[in-house]
Design a protein around this motif. Structure first.
Motif, PDB file in Angstrom:
ATOM      1  N   GLN A  87       0.823  -1.207   0.000  1.00 22.25           N
ATOM      2  CA  GLN A  87       0.000   0.000   0.000  1.00 22.25           C
ATOM      3  C   GLN A  87       0.857   1.257   0.000  1.00 22.25           C
ATOM      4  OE1 GLN A  87      -3.281  -0.048   2.788  1.00 22.25           O
ATOM      5  NE2 GLN A  87      -3.571   2.158   2.639  1.00 22.25           N
ATOM      6  N   LYS A  88       2.013   1.209   0.687  1.00 20.74           N
ATOM      7  CA  LYS A  88       2.912   2.369   0.689  1.00 20.74           C
ATOM      8  C   LYS A  88       3.483   2.629  -0.695  1.00 20.74           C
ATOM      9  CE  LYS A  88       4.278   2.011   5.545  1.00 20.74           C
ATOM     10  NZ  LYS A  88       5.371   1.634   6.492  1.00 20.74           N
ATOM     11  N   GLY A  89       3.507   1.607  -1.540  1.00 23.14           N
ATOM     12  CA  GLY A  89       4.010   1.774  -2.896  1.00 23.14           C
ATOM     13  C   GLY A  89       2.951   2.242  -3.878  1.00 23.14           C
ATOM     14  N   ILE A  90       1.745   2.504  -3.394  1.00 23.14           N
ATOM     15  CA  ILE A  90       0.637   2.935  -4.248  1.00 23.14           C
ATOM     16  C   ILE A  90       0.074   4.253  -3.718  1.00 23.14           C
ATOM     17  CG2 ILE A  90      -1.678   2.367  -5.096  1.00 23.14           C
ATOM     18  CD1 ILE A  90      -0.928  -0.596  -4.735  1.00 23.14           C
ATOM     19  N   THR A  91       0.009   5.249  -4.555  1.00 22.99           N
ATOM     20  CA  THR A  91      -0.591   6.522  -4.152  1.00 22.99           C
ATOM     21  C   THR A  91      -1.683   6.903  -5.148  1.00 22.99           C
ATOM     22  OG1 THR A  91       1.090   7.789  -5.361  1.00 22.99           O
ATOM     23  CG2 THR A  91       1.501   7.365  -3.028  1.00 22.99           C
ATOM     24  N   VAL A  92      -2.779   7.430  -4.616  1.00 23.18           N
ATOM     25  CA  VAL A  92      -3.888   7.925  -5.435  1.00 23.18           C
ATOM     26  C   VAL A  92      -4.182   9.347  -4.974  1.00 23.18           C
ATOM     27  CG1 VAL A  92      -6.267   7.594  -6.184  1.00 23.18           C
ATOM     28  CG2 VAL A  92      -4.845   5.593  -5.650  1.00 23.18           C
ATOM     29  N   SER A  93      -4.161  10.276  -5.890  1.00 20.96           N
ATOM     30  CA  SER A  93      -4.410  11.678  -5.532  1.00 20.96           C
ATOM     31  C   SER A  93      -5.309  12.316  -6.569  1.00 20.96           C
ATOM     32  CB  SER A  93      -3.090  12.453  -5.438  1.00 20.96           C
ATOM     33  OG  SER A  93      -2.404  12.404  -6.688  1.00 20.96           O
ATOM     34  N   LEU A 135       1.991   3.668  -9.248  1.00 21.54           N
ATOM     35  CA  LEU A 135       2.401   2.348  -8.780  1.00 21.54           C
ATOM     36  C   LEU A 135       3.917   2.332  -8.713  1.00 21.54           C
ATOM     37  CD1 LEU A 135       0.070   0.181 -11.047  1.00 21.54           C
ATOM     38  CD2 LEU A 135      -0.271   0.682  -8.630  1.00 21.54           C
ATOM     39  N   ALA A 136       4.460   2.335  -7.503  1.00 20.16           N
ATOM     40  CA  ALA A 136       5.911   2.247  -7.286  1.00 20.16           C
ATOM     41  C   ALA A 136       6.180   0.936  -6.562  1.00 20.16           C
ATOM     42  CB  ALA A 136       6.410   3.447  -6.474  1.00 20.16           C
ATOM     43  N   GLY A 150       7.127  -7.090  -6.278  1.00 21.95           N
ATOM     44  CA  GLY A 150       6.440  -6.317  -7.293  1.00 21.95           C
ATOM     45  C   GLY A 150       7.345  -6.005  -8.470  1.00 21.95           C
ATOM     46  N   VAL A 151       6.737  -5.736  -9.617  1.00 25.43           N
ATOM     47  CA  VAL A 151       7.505  -5.408 -10.822  1.00 25.43           C
ATOM     48  C   VAL A 151       6.988  -4.146 -11.512  1.00 25.43           C
ATOM     49  CG1 VAL A 151       8.181  -7.800 -11.272  1.00 25.43           C
ATOM     50  CG2 VAL A 151       6.052  -6.935 -12.239  1.00 25.43           C
TER      51      VAL A 151
END
Length: 415
Positions: A182-188, A223-224, A236-237
């Protein structure tokens, strides 16, 4: 023994002993120990060769022999004290990989993501300020599908969607380290709305604001996940940015008691359409539902959703249902109906759980209510179904997380 023979044997022994001493001296020891100055000619040759060697220092990542390498960011060639004059990257079977050399000539990277479970070979050449050439080679293998995960997301990049469209990500592997992922995913959102994410299970996470998205805003999903450990031995890739746009604010209200649907935009009713909801034996779910798919025509077979007769065949099998818009994963649609009498719409609830609108066979008559609604609906528009007498739809049955209040929604976050 004669004196001559004795002298001959002594001479031979002396010669042999002298040979051993010579060999021992050549195998090591201090050159000065013999009392002489030592032979410095080889050292001078080595020093001269070193002066002729290139100062360019080439670094290839991942390092030679690496396994489980990233398909996104790990492959690179850099040089210090020089510039790159040539880089080739190939798969094990010789297929070339396109790459881009930086303007300053000091770095090179592949132009496209690499393939999983593939061995790559890299050969690099560089020169220093004196024009002296240096070479470096490496081979590495990228992460395998068994040791990696990807997230399939909706909506699509560049799409325009309705105000109810959540970001929904489905992972192909069960995620146990949810916080890291979840820390590697941001939605703004350009609107500045707070966005929270909710895990429905180990494979699905949805993200949305407290209220519907602001019309006209732009939402960005980043997506990081490259290299992020999602579970033991699984990484993850993905490394990408997705943007989508929010269209006009359209919310439609289906009332199973009045058998009417009021279509609103910006809170104002723009059209009222007679409907036929689920029959008393097959009530339609209540709640806020989001249109997740649209089909101008599709097949609907009752057997796929549990409506079968005594022979196990579907209670219905209509192969050309017009203007169908999906509301739940389990099979609830709002769709056109050409087989029902026109008098049904607005007066009786007769369906197996869907919401029906009057339509024409072939889906080519734009004057029908179903065609109008289809043409004025975006993926992500909200349809609120009321007064059916059935339970509220489950938040994870489709894109219907709006049926969970904000406190419950945020409680499902891993961070």
């Amino acid at each position: 023994m004669t004196d001559s023979k004795r002298r001959g044997r002594l001479a031979a022994a002396s010669a042999l002993l002298g040979g051993v001493l010579v060999l021992t001296a050549c195998s090591g020891g201090d050159a000065d120990a013999s009392g002489g100055g030592g032979d410095t000619s080889q050292a001078k040759v080595d020093e001269a060769a070193a002066k002729k060697s290139s100062e360019a220092q080439i670094t290839i990542t991942p390092k030679d022999g690496s396994a489980n390498a990233s398909i996104n960011n790990s492959a690179a060639v850099t040089v210090s004290k020089g510039t790159l004059t040539g880089v080739t990257m190939t798969t094990q079977d010789g297929k070339a990989v396109a790459g881009q050399l930086a303007a300053d000539g000091r770095s090179w990277k592949p132009s496209t993501p690499l393939e999983r479970s593939t061995t790559y070979k890299v050969a690099a050449e560089a020169k220093d300020s004196e024009g002296r050439i240096a070479h470096e080679n490496a081979s590495f293998t990228t992460v395998s599908p068994a040791n990696s995960f990807i997230g399939t997301f909706t909506p699509d990049n560049g799409s325009t969607v309705g105000v109810g469209m959540p970001v929904s990500i489905n992972f192909d592997k069960a995620i146990t380290n949810k916080a890291a992922v979840q820390k590697g995913i941001t939605v703004s959102s350009s609107s500045g709305q707070e966005v929270a994410c909710h895990w429905f299970n180990a494979n699905r996470m949805d993200c949305r604001p407290q209220d519907y998205w602001k019309e006209g805003s732009t939402v960005t999903l980043k997506l990081a996940l490259d290299g992020v450990q999602g579970a033991s031995g699984v990484y993850g890739v993905q490394q990408k940015t997705v943007t989508f746009h929010i269209g006009r604010n359209q919310v439609s209200y289906v009332d199973a008691q009045t058998k009417q649907m009021k279509v609103t935009q910006d809170g104002k009713v723009v059209k009222t359409i007679p409907i036929s909801a689920g029959s008393p034996d097959n009530k339609t779910y209540e709640g806020r539902m989001v249109v997740s798919e649209k089909f101008k025509q599709t097949r609907m077979n009752g057997a796929t959703v549990g409506f079968t007769d005594d022979d196990g065949k579907g209670e219905y099998d209509i192969k050309d249902v017009p203007h169908a818009m999906r509301l739940t994963t389990s099979g609830t649609f709002i769709h056109g109906n050409y087989w029902g009498a026109p008098s049904v719409f607005g007066s009786a609830n007769t369906s197996h759980g869907c919401v029906g609108l009057r339509d024409a066979k072939g889906a080519n008559d734009p004057s029908t209510p179903a065609a109008w609604f289809y043409n004025h609906t975006l993926i992500g528009d909200v349809v609120v179904v009321q007064h059916t007498g059935d339970k509220t739809v489950s938040p994870d049955n489709g894109l219907n997380g709006w049926n969970m209040d904000w406190a419950q929604w945020k409680a499902g976050s891993a961070i």
